[in-house]
Scaffold this active site. Structure first.
Site, short mmCIF file in Angstrom:
data_model
loop_
_atom_site.label_atom_id
_atom_site.label_comp_id
_atom_site.label_asym_id
_atom_site.label_seq_id
_atom_site.Cartn_x
_atom_site.Cartn_y
_atom_site.Cartn_z
N VAL A 87 33.23 -4.45 43.93
CA VAL A 87 34.23 -5.45 44.13
C VAL A 87 34.93 -5.62 44.93
O VAL A 87 34.11 -5.33 46.31
CB VAL A 87 35.97 -4.25 43.71
CG1 VAL A 87 37.16 -4.79 43.15
CG2 VAL A 87 35.96 -3.48 42.64
N ASP A 88 35.23 -6.85 45.32
CA ASP A 88 35.86 -7.35 46.21
C ASP A 88 36.97 -8.99 46.67
O ASP A 88 37.55 -9.54 45.44
CB ASP A 88 34.82 -8.66 46.77
CG ASP A 88 34.79 -9.48 48.57
OD1 ASP A 88 35.37 -8.23 49.49
OD2 ASP A 88 34.48 -9.78 48.92
N THR A 89 37.78 -7.54 47.72
CA THR A 89 39.26 -8.84 47.24
C THR A 89 39.24 -9.52 48.72
O THR A 89 39.26 -9.25 49.02
CB THR A 89 39.94 -7.61 47.08
OG1 THR A 89 39.53 -6.74 45.74
CG2 THR A 89 41.38 -8.17 47.23
#
Lengths: 221, 221
Positions: A87-89
């Site tokens: 995941v990357d935000t």
């Protein structure tokens, strides 16, 4: 397996009661200039691949797997049915990306820029299974901040909650008082888009809440 | 003072670091037929007035006050600057109100009705101060549920999380997996609309985060 060291992401997986273990990746984050969506998806894939590769090479044998099917024998990496989640935000305002503020002054500048306006929180997701199947997607949630006086910005900065937070706020903390509305997946703003994660699990045949069923008993030899 | 026995509302006030104490009201909830908005506002006012009245009459001397100004000497009821907060929340689907399900079968029926659709969570808020000034307002948040199979509904019902929850779900729990999007104040769905609470505090002169400042030291005699 969660390819992340974010305590917020861990907390969300625990809240969902998904069986998982954490294996932080050594992926070096990249930026696709002018394209936050491509950036977060590339980083999600990079994180998941890094962890899956090290698992397969036996370099991180103690790390575990996300075993949403409720079939997770402990201590074995990338079992069939196990998945790696990357995941990357990022926080996007006016096409620009707000990262983690370096200090209190930058945190105040970020919060002043966000005040009274709508911004986007964008996450990339990648799920990999042991057979090499990859699923990627992204989620976008709009967040509206209330107008903030200088004193309000200073009051929030003084809490220190902005540290290690993209955009300089934590919506799940005192920072909830900064926000007037969200439009989309709230959990995406905390750090993991739950609805999209469920979609990804469904891609791998894992239906909602199926992981809550009692895990199978392993017969004694 | 929070005129409610909801642990979710308490948790949200703690998250905001607002100084408060809980004084559950003895207000008997009413329903304005066909008008959920009028219903929740009437009940919020009823709860707040009940608690304020008993405080003033000395019937509940141990109960405390919401003292957002950070000026809360303990043990005194309805001090100047203290406020009573009353809240009522309902789940609205197709003009009808979904209350707390009586049993697992009703919980499954509620969840099946909500599946794949958008519904509203509506809260009424009332703040009263010691001088008799009253502020009321309401918040509406739209919540979209994913489509749910019978097995998914059964899986969620088996968690028991639906108990004591209007609409039969807890968005802050495993129930987050039921939801694909919210539009509005997320915390309203948990039980207390934070943005509206901040607006109400501002009405009484309490600015965002002003309550985080160190409370005044009381001089020793």
């Amino acid at each position: 397996m969660l390819a992340s060291r974010s305590p917020q992401r861990e907390a969300i997986l625990r809240q969902l009661r998904l069986p998982f273990r954490v294996a932080p990746s050594r992926h070096h984050e990249t930026t696709v200039p002018g394209d936050p969506l491509a950036t977060v998806v590339a980083n999600a894939v990079g994180k998941a691949r890094d962890v899956a590769g090290r698992e397969s090479a036996g370099l991180a044998p103690a790390a575990g797997s996300l075993a949403p099917a409720g079939l997770a024998p402990a201590g074995l990496a990338l079992e069939p049915g196990h998945l790696v989640l990357g995941v990357d935000t990022v926080v996007v305002l006016d096409e620009g990306v707000l990262g983690k503020p370096a200090d209190a002054a930058e945190a105040a500048a970020f919060l002043s820029a966000l005040a009274g306006r709508r911004h986007d929180v964008v996450s990339g997701l990648c799920l990999l299974d042991s057979g090499g199947d990859a699923w990627t997607a992204h989620a976008r949630t709009a967040v509206t901040f209330r107008a903030l006086s200088r004193a309000a910005v200073a009051g929030y900065v003084a809490t220190g909650e902005w540290r290690e937070r993209a955009g300089a706020y934590a919506i799940q903390g005192v920072g909830s008082a900064l926000v007037t509305a969200v439009d989309g997946d709230y959990w995406n703003v905390v750090g993991l888009p739950v609805a999209l994660t469920l979609d990804g699990l469904a891609h791998f045949g894992v239906a909602p809440f199926s992981w809550l069923a009692a895990p199978p008993k392993f017969a004694a030899p």
